[in-house]
Enzyme design. Sequence first.
Site, PDB file in Angstrom:
ATOM      1  N   THR A 313      51.826  -2.440   1.279  1.00  0.00           N
ATOM      2  CA  THR A 313      51.678  -2.684  -0.154  1.00  0.00           C
ATOM      3  C   THR A 313      52.241  -1.511  -0.938  1.00  0.00           C
ATOM      4  OG1 THR A 313      49.560  -1.566  -0.534  1.00  0.00           O
ATOM      5  CG2 THR A 313      49.471  -3.810   0.344  1.00  0.00           C
ATOM      6  N   ASP A 314      52.387  -1.692  -2.220  1.00  0.00           N
ATOM      7  CA  ASP A 314      52.617  -0.562  -3.103  1.00  0.00           C
ATOM      8  C   ASP A 314      51.244  -0.052  -3.559  1.00  0.00           C
ATOM      9  OD1 ASP A 314      53.839   1.377  -4.662  1.00  0.00           O
ATOM     10  OD2 ASP A 314      55.271   0.000  -5.557  1.00  0.00           O
ATOM     11  N   TRP A 315      51.269   0.962  -4.371  1.00  0.00           N
ATOM     12  CA  TRP A 315      50.098   1.738  -4.776  1.00  0.00           C
ATOM     13  C   TRP A 315      49.015   0.850  -5.409  1.00  0.00           C
ATOM     14  CZ3 TRP A 315      49.511   7.031  -4.100  1.00  0.00           C
ATOM     15  CH2 TRP A 315      48.519   7.670  -4.832  1.00  0.00           C
TER      16      TRP A 315
END
Length: 786
Positions: A313-315
């Site tokens: 995932t991203d942040w």
Amino acid sequence: MKNIKKMVLVSAFAGTCLTPHAQTASPVIPTDPAIETHIREWLQKMTLEQKIGQMCEITIDVVSDLETSRKKGFCLSEAMLDTVIGKYKVGSLLNVPLGVAQKKEKWAEAIKQIQEKSMKEIGIPCIYGVDQIHGTTYTLDGTMFPQGINMGATFNRELTRRGAKISAYETKAGCIPWTFAPVVDLGRDPRWARMWENYGEDCYVNAEMGVSAVKGFQGEDPNRIGEYNVAACMKHYMGYGVPVSGKDRTPSSISRSDMREKHFAPFLAAVRQGALSVMVNSGVDNGLPFHANRELLTEWLKEDLNWDGLIVTDWADINNLCTRDHIAATKKEAVKIVINAGIDMSMVPYEVSFCDYLKELVEEGEVSMERIDDAVARVLRLKYRLGLFDHPYWDIKKYDKFGSKEFAAVALQAAEESEVLLKNDGNILPIAKGKKILLTGPNANSMRCLNGGWSYSWQGHVADEYAQAYHTIYEALCEKYGKENIIYEPGVTYASYKNDNWWEENKPETEKPVAAAAQADIIITCIGENSYCETPGNLTDLTLSENQRNLVKALAATGKPIVLVLNQGRPRIINDIVPLAKAVVNIMLPSNYGGDALANLLAGDANFSGKMPFTYPRLINALATYDYKPCENMGQMGGNYNYDSVMDIQWPFGFGLSYTNYKYSNLKVNKPTFNADDELIFTVDVTNTGKVAGKESVLLFSKDLVASSTPDNIRLRNFEKVSLEPGETKTVTLKLKGSDLAFVGYDGKWRLEKGDFKIKCGDQWMDIVCDQTKVWNTPNKNTLHK
């Protein structure tokens, strides 16, 4: 009704994740039997807690002793390592401590401590990742390369590969094995705050440069990443660069055909090259967050390509499904949705509650052990491919080329080849030695502006402090022309970096450079943007600031010739001041060697060879890409409905001037009549008709004249960069497969249709004809990357 709707949505994600999807391709990365044996052995003996820990990624600040770090320098907290690695068995850490770059020795020390803890507590090494997106951006004294948008402007695959190889070497010197790069989002909206991170608006350029970067980062064998290489992470999967609002992390509305044909193309090419990991787009498309889109994550990427890499995932994007996007009632439900959609690792990044939620979901039967084992296998596979089980960290003494002059020379070449000459009336450039130069503008004496975001810090705001060993434009011009010949009066300056508003400018002092102009032969005005990154870079007006435009207008009134230098991450609207300048140079974000590169180019010690990797708009309501549809550029229609549609652009994609001229001739092809299976070999003669040596990017375009879906105006199909001495002619060969001219139809299928095409190279045009229609019944054309 609201709750029923939500239940149907979630059950669709949960149910389909267990449905087998037919494999139509052999593994895109060859399977290594020894690695697979190790993975099976681990899966048999790991506890559920250990498996879930491998799927969790935590930011470094969570395990840092922040109070001591702020006083004495970065150090880790043994107590937090006990919690994160000892108790929760977390398998990955990321990011830069205290928000700023560290010495390679400090990186190596910290990662050795982390790995020793991980091997003791779990027996499995940790994998550490950072955003080294334009060189060694988070390792002090390393080599910084121009940002992605600049590398796109070079149209030089080999230079991109060499840059990534150097970045891998220097990243590994700090014992970091994983970089969240390259960025291959398509920068098709000039308003977007992350346009400068990728290689421009075209899918083919992004695919080619992305493949080159993967080769440089990872080396030749994706199953055995060498001691001087790192794992690449393609991002952001996908369609991130076209938000409807133009603002970061806001929804897009991408057609199925554009998603497959354009936005997927760089990821497809890079995965076929052996890219080991992918990071997901933080946004929402047509109402569905990408992190929840099983079709795109599992089917398109993992199953259709038979790809065994890792999706991260991203942040904080799992939590966003609950707190921002409202497709999950709780954070636990958000975890369920994304894991069942195909996410393998969560960049949490602060909370270990992800581990607790996922354990509960498995015990409740909401997430299957099959899905857990698949995700964990992908994490372990990446670690084995990196050799982390045998070498969790490295001897940094082996990396004696770190920050070397050899590496710096490549970065300087990249900067020189990336800066684009857009206007040169009367051949005012190059500027002869001995001329008095008035240097003005807020970007004239700033390393922060040259570097942009992801430079020593997320926002790049500390670059002036950390990059003092390098030259600003002012310093580079002083070195080149002599300090006595440079008059520096900025006229407009940016507010202090301690001010959170990157765009804010101090009260202008235009009268000072106007007065100084009397002493000068020529004026160089450096305008554009201060550094920013991601959502903080959102704006509401693409027009360049009034202060900067007024500065140019006031200087023009002096009658002295003006050279505009555009130092910016996206094309700001400047139509009212372009006519006032004799020359315009777009340097974008060339990084630490960008000032030296500009000085070399302005003096004629190097020649311009960069070309625009995006379309530069002239007006705010005339944003377009070069591959627009025909109805976007029409002459006036007569009758009651009297209107026209005009592509009102400042500079087109692929445009760039030089100190020499090139003549194209003899465009030929081996098969003027072709089908999908044919190889088309185009040749064209390119002659340097000028008096200085130069490099020319030879771009080959195609135009489909009639198709069952409205064809694009024109499409880039191949490019090569050649060096030519004065008077020299080279025959350039550009190869295509007939299938490269296919498109994705309204039904979502690839198709190449009978009919006429035009081919363009330089000012040369030719006709070719497809004599056979082909429709693919597979999701992707079965043609490997050239």
